[in-house]
Design a protein around this motif. Sequence first.
Motif, short mmCIF file in Angstrom:
data_model
loop_
_atom_site.label_atom_id
_atom_site.label_comp_id
_atom_site.label_asym_id
_atom_site.label_seq_id
_atom_site.Cartn_x
_atom_site.Cartn_y
_atom_site.Cartn_z
N LYS A 264 -6.83 3.00 0.63
CA LYS A 264 -7.08 3.62 1.93
C LYS A 264 -5.83 3.65 2.79
CE LYS A 264 -10.45 3.50 5.71
NZ LYS A 264 -11.65 2.78 6.25
N LEU A 265 -4.93 2.70 2.60
CA LEU A 265 -3.70 2.63 3.39
C LEU A 265 -2.52 3.28 2.68
CD1 LEU A 265 -4.03 -1.06 4.66
CD2 LEU A 265 -4.54 1.03 5.94
N ALA B 44 0.80 -1.23 0.00
CA ALA B 44 0.00 0.00 0.00
C ALA B 44 0.83 1.28 0.00
CB ALA B 44 -0.98 -0.01 1.18
N PRO B 45 1.90 1.39 0.80
CA PRO B 45 2.65 2.65 0.82
C PRO B 45 3.46 2.93 -0.45
CG PRO B 45 3.06 1.34 2.81
CD PRO B 45 2.40 0.45 1.81
N THR B 46 3.57 1.96 -1.33
CA THR B 46 4.38 2.12 -2.54
C THR B 46 3.52 2.58 -3.70
OG1 THR B 46 4.06 -0.11 -3.45
CG2 THR B 46 5.70 0.13 -1.71
N ASN B 47 4.16 2.79 -4.85
CA ASN B 47 3.44 3.13 -6.08
C ASN B 47 3.39 1.95 -7.05
OD1 ASN B 47 2.58 5.85 -5.72
ND2 ASN B 47 4.70 6.52 -5.94
N THR C 32 -0.68 8.76 -11.49
CA THR C 32 -1.67 7.85 -10.90
C THR C 32 -1.05 6.51 -10.54
OG1 THR C 32 -3.84 6.83 -11.24
CG2 THR C 32 -2.39 6.95 -13.15
N ARG C 33 -1.65 5.87 -9.57
CA ARG C 33 -1.23 4.52 -9.16
C ARG C 33 -2.24 3.52 -9.73
NH1 ARG C 33 -0.46 1.86 -3.95
NH2 ARG C 33 0.64 -0.09 -4.39
#
Length: 471
Positions: free
Chosen positions: A184-185, A159-162, A275-276
Amino acid sequence: MIPKIVVVDDDATTRLLLETHLSKSGYDVHCDEDAAGLRETLQRREFDLLLLDIYLPDGNGIELIDEIHESLPDLPIIIITAYGSIECAVDAMRKGAYDFCPKPIDFNRINVSVKNALDHSALKKEVTTFKRACRNQLCDLIGGSPEMQVVFQIIETVAPTNAPVMITGESGTGKELVARAIHKLSPRKNRELIDVNCAAIPKELMESELFGHERHAFTGANNRYLGRCERAHETTLFLDEVSEMDINLQAKLLRFLQDFTFYRVGGKEKIVSDTRIISATNREPLEAIKSNFLREDLYYRLNVVRIPVPPLRERSEDIPILTEHFIKKYSELNGKRFQEIDTETLDVLCVYSWPGNVRELENCIHQAVVLNDGLMLQREMLPEPIRSTHTDVPDITRLGKKNKSISSASTSDSSAEEKIIPLEYLERKGIEEALAKTNGSVAKAAAGLRVSPATLYRKMREYNLKLKRNK
């Protein structure tokens, strides 16, 4: 591991005194003189504690607390303040600082404050680790089974990555919930996730839906339209059922994913979108490639991290907690009084194969709650064919291969160890006897064994004990 502490104070004497004292106390200490230096340091290294002066030449320590906790929510902060700034220190603690120490520095107080902050932080990490090991929910995803714990772990890691994520699984398993949990995370959580169902939009409209169009780009295009890729700037774009997208349009999507630039239909301006990408498919990707539903080169762009979501039949121990959740949810939504489900009905739900997965279970409970009244959900309230599912006592006379080998090994061994019965054999026999005495009721057997139904189902799967359904 030696605790690492960063000290930020514009006064060189204070920095030197703190660095010398804390280093002698066994800590790894780094010092900065301003907010800019702190920001650079926190990007390069991880720390266990921050000692922060309120007044810095390029910023206010209190205002920095929110900024720091935005990216490092678990980093404890001790505020260093002058005598006339006690009110500011109290404000800082309200913002999340762990403690404050007034100037001139009292090193006895510093020792106690630093030790307490580090101990408190370590305890929080242990509690968090324990909760993660025991949790039944992550965002809107529910499941305590080992399979779902793996899914939860991957979500939290990615989640914290792209990195692009591809979510696979049968229809109804919760792929969209996984995508929303990742968003969400993630650092992009403050902006709305943009989703597009590739199976629901006609291929003639899909290009315009993804990339937008200019006014008069085609007949009926009376206004400029911003596509999903453009609206997903600085947030997440979720491509649901991506393997259903027209194969020719997949080439244009691939071109966008190479450098995240595109042109609106009928447009000449190159547009950049930060964008991810998260995608999902209910097809097996490699089979979709062989069947020409999915481009192989697009697959490798999307499949940097893959999250397979297990079908409900492979995590049947989650059915009790899912059922409890849906009963509560739909009772509240529809003004009903249902609070629980009886043991026989729960056994039926746990034995049913659920071809529609969690979505089918949710619809089943929703229908039963809406069409009936009472405090306890009962078997006759379930829709067909679920209601007609029969549960039989498992064949307890037939041991698995694993237990046969254990038995033969113990009888052939002439040593004293042959008199010791393996623990797993006793556990299996205990489960078999409990199921036999309760006529195959998992809920009743679990109560008698003093374990949860989820644990009992996990043990049954481990020992290859499955309840058979009458044909």
